[in-house]
Design a protein around this motif. Structure first.
Motif: not given
Length: 220
Positions: A34-43
Motif C-alpha cells: 500500500x505504501x509503495x502504491x501510495x507514496x505521500x505525494x499520491x495520497x
C-alpha cells in the motif's frame, strides 16, 4: 473522473461500503504494498486523515493490550498485599494493617475500573479499526480508479498518436522511395546520355543523392 454531485457520491459510497464491509482487508498502513502504491505525494487529503486515524487506533489497541498486562501484574501485587495485611484486630499493628488494607482496597477498586474500561476498549477497537481500514480501502480504490481512468484516456491518445505516426511514417517512406527512384532514373539517364566525365563536372557543383549509381558506374 468521479465528478459527481453530493447525492451521487453518497449513493456510490453506499454501494462501495456494502461491497467491502464483509471483506477481510489487511491493515493498509501496515502493508508495504500500500505504501509503495501510495507514496505521500499520491495520497488525497482524505487518505492522509484516515491513515493518521487508523495508525492512532492501532497504537491505542497495542497500548490497551499492554495496559491490561500491567494491570494484571498490579492486581496480583495488590491482592498479595491485601492477603498479607489481613487482621482480626488482635495484632499490635492491626491499625496500620487496617489502614494499608483500606488503601490497597481503594487502589484495587480503582484498578478494577481501569481494567473494565480497558476491556471495553479491547472489545470496541477491532470494529473501529476495521471500519476506518475499510474507509481507507474505499478511498484508495477511488484513487486507483481515478488513476486508471486517466491513464486509459492517455493510453487511447497515445495509441491514436502512434497510429497516425505510423501512417505518416509510411507516407514519408513511400515518398522517400519514390524520390530515390526518380533520382536513380534521372542520374542514369544523364549518365547514359552524356557520360561520366561530363557529369563529374556538374557533380562538383551539386550535392545530390545518387544511391547505388556511383558504385554501378565505377564498376563499369
Amino acid at each position: 473522473m468521479f465528478q459527481k454531485n453530493k447525492k451521487q457520491d453518497e449513493e456510490y459510497m453506499g454501494r462501495y461500503w456494502e461491497a467491502v464491509k464483509k471483506k477481510y482487508v489487511p491493515l493498509l498502513t501496515l502493508d508495504p504494498r500500500w505504501h509503495q502504491l501510495f507514496p505521500d505525494h499520491m495520497k488525497t487529503k482524505q487518505m492522509i486523515q484516515l491513515e493518521k486515524k487508523l495508525n492512532k487506533l492501532i497504537k491505542k489497541q497495542g497500548q490497551t493490550n499492554n495496559d491490561l498486562k500491567d494491570y494484571e501484574k498490579t492486581r496480583k501485587v495488590l491482592m498479595d498485599n491485601i492477603i498479607n495485611n489481613m487482621t482480626d484486630g488482635s495484632e499490635t499493628d492491626s491499625p496500620i494493617r487496617s489502614m494499608k488494607q483500606d488503601k490497597n482496597q481503594k487502589l484495587l477498586d480503582e484498578l478494577h475500573q481501569k481494567i473494565a474500561q480497558a476491556h471495553d476498549l479491547q472489545q470496541q477497537l477491532p470494529q473501529e479499526i476495521q471500519d476506518v481500514n475499510h474507509a481507507l480501502m474505499i478511498e484508495s480504490l477511488k484513487n486507483c480508479y481515478e488513476t486508471l481512468v486517466y491513464n486509459t484516456q492517455e493510453i487511447e491518445q497515445e495509441e491514436e498518436w502512434i497510429a497516425n505516426a505510423r501512417k505518416e511514417l509510411t507516407e514519408h517512406v513511400l515518398a522517400k522511395q519514390e524520390m530515390e527512384i526518380r533520382n536513380t532514373d534521372t542520374y542514369r539517364f544523364m549518365h547514359d546520355l552524356l557520360g561520366a566525365d561530363i557529369l563529374e563536372i556538374f557533380d562538383k557543383d551539386y550535392d545530390v543523392w545518387k544511391g547505388e549509381i556511383n558504385r554501378e558506374h565505377k564498376q563499369v
